[in-house]
Design an enzyme around this catalytic site. Structure first.
Site, PDB file in Angstrom:
ATOM      1  CB  CYS A   1      77.206 106.351   4.373  1.00  0.00           C
ATOM      2  SG  CYS A   1      76.793 107.216   3.135  1.00  0.00           S
TER       3      CYS A   1
ATOM      4  CG  ASP B   1      88.980 113.530 -19.950  1.00  0.00           C
ATOM      5  OD1 ASP B   1      88.736 112.512 -20.276  1.00  0.00           O
ATOM      6  OD2 ASP B   1      90.190 114.164 -19.827  1.00  0.00           O
TER       7      ASP B   1
ATOM      8  CG  HIS C   1      81.132 105.108   3.440  1.00  0.00           C
ATOM      9  ND1 HIS C   1      80.230 104.783   2.412  1.00  0.00           N
ATOM     10  CD2 HIS C   1      81.025 106.630   2.812  1.00  0.00           C
ATOM     11  CE1 HIS C   1      79.579 105.610   2.019  1.00  0.00           C
ATOM     12  NE2 HIS C   1      80.107 106.670   2.077  1.00  0.00           N
TER      13      HIS C   1
ATOM     14  CD  GLU D   1      72.532 108.260   3.279  1.00  0.00           C
ATOM     15  OE1 GLU D   1      72.334 109.615   3.294  1.00  0.00           O
ATOM     16  OE2 GLU D   1      73.658 107.768   3.452  1.00  0.00           O
TER      17      GLU D   1
HETATM   18  N1  CAA Z   1      91.361 113.428 -15.843  1.00  0.00           N
HETATM   19  C1  CAA Z   1      91.638 112.679 -14.697  1.00  0.00           C
HETATM   20  N2  CAA Z   1      91.267 113.376 -13.514  1.00  0.00           N
HETATM   21  C2  CAA Z   1      90.482 114.462 -13.419  1.00  0.00           C
HETATM   22  C3  CAA Z   1      90.070 115.036 -14.576  1.00  0.00           C
HETATM   23  C4  CAA Z   1      90.474 114.515 -16.048  1.00  0.00           C
HETATM   24  N3  CAA Z   1      90.089 114.732 -16.974  1.00  0.00           N
HETATM   25  N4  CAA Z   1      89.360 116.169 -14.592  1.00  0.00           N
HETATM   26  C5  CAA Z   1      89.065 115.974 -13.173  1.00  0.00           C
HETATM   27  N5  CAA Z   1      89.729 115.216 -12.506  1.00  0.00           N
HETATM   28  C6  CAA Z   1      90.018 114.648 -10.959  1.00  0.00           C
HETATM   29  C7  CAA Z   1      90.094 116.131 -10.241  1.00  0.00           C
HETATM   30  O1  CAA Z   1      91.565 116.683 -10.130  1.00  0.00           O
HETATM   31  C8  CAA Z   1      89.908 115.289  -8.812  1.00  0.00           C
HETATM   32  O2  CAA Z   1      90.713 114.831  -8.350  1.00  0.00           O
HETATM   33  P1  CAA Z   1      91.431 115.428  -6.915  1.00  0.00           P
HETATM   34  O3  CAA Z   1      90.208 115.432  -5.925  1.00  0.00           O
HETATM   35  O4  CAA Z   1      92.417 114.141  -6.730  1.00  0.00           O
HETATM   36  O5  CAA Z   1      91.915 116.620  -6.989  1.00  0.00           O
HETATM   37  C9  CAA Z   1      88.784 114.519  -9.223  1.00  0.00           C
HETATM   38  O6  CAA Z   1      88.640 114.183 -10.772  1.00  0.00           O
HETATM   39  C10 CAA Z   1      87.300 114.814  -9.204  1.00  0.00           C
HETATM   40  O7  CAA Z   1      87.377 116.226  -9.908  1.00  0.00           O
HETATM   41  P2  CAA Z   1      86.237 117.450  -8.987  1.00  0.00           P
HETATM   42  O8  CAA Z   1      86.992 117.699  -7.704  1.00  0.00           O
HETATM   43  O9  CAA Z   1      86.310 118.751 -10.052  1.00  0.00           O
HETATM   44  O10 CAA Z   1      84.953 116.808  -9.164  1.00  0.00           O
HETATM   45  P3  CAA Z   1      83.595 117.603  -8.710  1.00  0.00           P
HETATM   46  O11 CAA Z   1      83.750 118.509  -7.623  1.00  0.00           O
HETATM   47  O12 CAA Z   1      83.003 117.970  -9.922  1.00  0.00           O
HETATM   48  O13 CAA Z   1      83.029 116.274  -7.936  1.00  0.00           O
HETATM   49  C11 CAA Z   1      82.645 115.197  -5.907  1.00  0.00           C
HETATM   50  C12 CAA Z   1      83.626 115.347  -7.020  1.00  0.00           C
HETATM   51  C13 CAA Z   1      82.777 116.331  -5.145  1.00  0.00           C
HETATM   52  C14 CAA Z   1      83.055 113.927  -4.831  1.00  0.00           C
HETATM   53  C15 CAA Z   1      81.324 114.833  -6.268  1.00  0.00           C
HETATM   54  O14 CAA Z   1      81.257 113.513  -7.104  1.00  0.00           O
HETATM   55  C16 CAA Z   1      80.270 114.939  -5.271  1.00  0.00           C
HETATM   56  O15 CAA Z   1      79.816 115.890  -4.656  1.00  0.00           O
HETATM   57  N6  CAA Z   1      79.799 113.572  -4.849  1.00  0.00           N
HETATM   58  C17 CAA Z   1      78.648 113.261  -3.840  1.00  0.00           C
HETATM   59  C18 CAA Z   1      79.175 113.524  -2.492  1.00  0.00           C
HETATM   60  C19 CAA Z   1      80.325 112.682  -2.066  1.00  0.00           C
HETATM   61  O16 CAA Z   1      80.140 111.561  -2.410  1.00  0.00           O
HETATM   62  N7  CAA Z   1      81.348 113.001  -0.986  1.00  0.00           N
HETATM   63  C20 CAA Z   1      81.957 111.873  -0.598  1.00  0.00           C
HETATM   64  C21 CAA Z   1      82.009 112.022   1.013  1.00  0.00           C
HETATM   65  S1  CAA Z   1      80.800 112.227   1.865  1.00  0.00           S
HETATM   66  C22 CAA Z   1      80.243 110.729   1.962  1.00  0.00           C
HETATM   67  O17 CAA Z   1      81.083 109.766   2.050  1.00  0.00           O
HETATM   68  C23 CAA Z   1      78.954 110.094   2.256  1.00  0.00           C
HETATM   69  C24 CAA Z   1      78.267 109.802   1.112  1.00  0.00           C
HETATM   70  O18 CAA Z   1      78.398 108.574   0.682  1.00  0.00           O
HETATM   71  C25 CAA Z   1      77.793 110.710   0.120  1.00  0.00           C
END
Ligand code: CAA
Length: 390
Positions: free
Chosen positions: A112, A30, A234, A80
């Site tokens: 980062c 979605d 960040h 990085e």
């Molecule tokens: N409509 C609206 N919202 C929706 C939706 C829909 N149809 N489907 C899902 N969502 C929402 C979920 O509810 C969730 O929101 P909440 O966190 O508020 O509950 C959000 O969308 C994300 O959904 P998921 O948690 O299911 O997503 P995911 O697990 O597939 O991936 C993530 C999210 C873990 C951040 C992933 O993108 C990821 O691993 N990214 C890389 C790691 C990262 O960026 N981490 C951030 C902190 S680390 C850091 O800052 C260093 C760096 O730069 C990497």
């Protein structure tokens, strides 16, 4: 006391992007998960002849025209997604930009966070030698596995900052709040082109770090949350900053409403929503976004939260200098976005595969970037960079 801080700032990102609606369609997700759930619209994808070096050189070239190059005593290159395990990437940039040879160049790494370490180190260096300046370049390509949860949080970008005495944009105040904890949430072993991510844990570590850093900042200074007008976080994706900001506001006993808290952040999120994650560059691209998209910030206090997985967090603040708008690169930044083109999902897949390749054989690259500099070849296992032909 000597005032030290950001005298000039500009950033660069690639001329091409993938719309996250295309990614959502291809992956059967979605689209609102990206637009609402993580708060992102697009992600910029580097061309085959772009890398953290060329992007960093492009960002720095924009500010060097407005400063005295001979005063640059140090170049701090933060990344990085390093191109070499030994040589500092900044040395390639030093040559491309014809910087003085009486200059030290070093590369900094802590996920980062390193650009903020660089800001603090640079302020220390300038305090010791007030006639000198420090050029900070932070540049990264956020590259995750296809079909992984991180795929929608890719992106690329570079930012350049000149740190100087009597700066024209932001005086960095000396107080800072740090929080370091060994955490296994996001890392990239030497053998891997992509990071290993425990996504949920990484987001929780980020938010806890923001709260702990804020607490430490208030132990180190008398600053209160409501004295700060706007914040730059960040930004791996914009939603995480909104969540962290609400939690920090609570720790800071803020009297602001939810709408007020959102408006303290909103201008700083806009560029990131189009660029995606740019790792080390993101906190300061967020600052560019705030500067370019706010009416007047003169004399206002701005908060900065930097976070590097693994993990190190840092909160500090600075004060905007009168007349700062005269040295902003707002028009250049806007023109860069206006000139961008959208790529198809198929082109994205090809570029993703290219980014995965080990560039160990000698080869030449055709000119695809719209920037000023390009990776021209690998020759005798060394990277050869060149100025682009018009
Ligand atoms: N409509 C609206 N919202 C929706 C939706 C829909 N149809 N489907 C899902 N969502 C929402 C979920 O509810 C969730 O929101 P909440 O966190 O508020 O509950 C959000 O969308 C994300 O959904 P998921 O948690 O299911 O997503 P995911 O697990 O597939 O991936 C993530 C999210 C873990 C951040 C992933 O993108 C990821 O691993 N990214 C890389 C790691 C990262 O960026 N981490 C951030 C902190 S680390 C850091 O800052 C260093 C760096 O730069 C990497």
């Amino acid at each position: 006391m000597l005032k030290v801080g950001i005298d000039l700032i500009s950033f660069y990102t690639s001329s091409q992007y993938l719309d996250l609606n295309s990614l959502a369609e291809a992956r059967g997700i979605d689209p609102q998960k990206f637009s609402v759930g993580i708060g992102q619209k697009q992600m910029c994808i580097a061309t085959t002849d772009e890398d953290p070096i060329t992007m960093g050189a492009n960002a720095a070239a924009k500010i060097l025209a407005d400063c005295d190059k001979s005063s640059i005593q140090t170049v701090l290159f933060c990344t990085e997604s390093s191109v070499d395990q030994s040589k500092a990437g900044g040395i390639f940039i030093h040559k491309l930009l014809d910087l003085p040879s009486n200059c030290r160049v070093v590369e900094l790494k802590q996920a980062c966070h390193s650009a903020t370490s660089a800001v603090q180190l640079a302020c220390g260096l300038v305090t010791r030698h007030p006639e000198k300046s420090v050029l900070i370049i932070a540049s990264d390509i956020a590259h995750y596995d296809l079909n992984s949860p991180g795929e929608s949080t890719q992106g690329c970008g570079a930012v350049a900052l000149l740190i100087k005495a009597d700066p024209r944009i932001l005086v960095v105040e000396p107080a800072t709040g740090c929080y370091t904890i060994d955490s296994v949430d996001f890392w990239r072993p030497n053998y891997s082109k992509t990071p290993i991510v425990i996504g949920k844990k990484s987001t929780l570590t980020y938010i806890k770090s923001a709260k702990e850093c804020w607490k430490n900042l208030t132990e180190e200074s008398n600053i209160s949350f409501d004295e700060i007008s706007a914040f730059c976080y960040h930004l791996p994706f914009s939603k995480i900053a909104e969540k962290a900001h609400t939690k920090v506001a609570k720790v800071g006993k803020s009297l602001k409403s939810d709408d007020e808290l959102r408006s303290q952040l909103e201008p700083s999120l806009r560029y990131n929503q189009k660029i995606g994650n740019s790792y080390t560059a993101s906190t300061y691209i967020s600052f560019c976004s705030l500067l370019d998209n706010s009416l007047d910030l003169t004399n206002q206090k701005i908060g900065f939260f930097a976070f590097g997985s693994g993990s190190v967090g840092e909160f500090y603040y600075g004060t905007i200098v009168e007349g700062y708008k005269n040295v902003l690169k707002t028009k250049e930044h806007q023109a860069m976005f206006e000139a961008q083109t959208e790529i198809s999902f198929e082109t994205y897949l090809e570029l993703h595969e290219f980014r995965h390749k080990e560039l160990s054989e000698d080869c030449e690259f055709s000119q695809n970037t719209k920037g000023l500099f390009r990776l021209a070849a690998i020759k005798d296992q060394h990277r050869v960079y060149a100025k682009c032909e018009k």
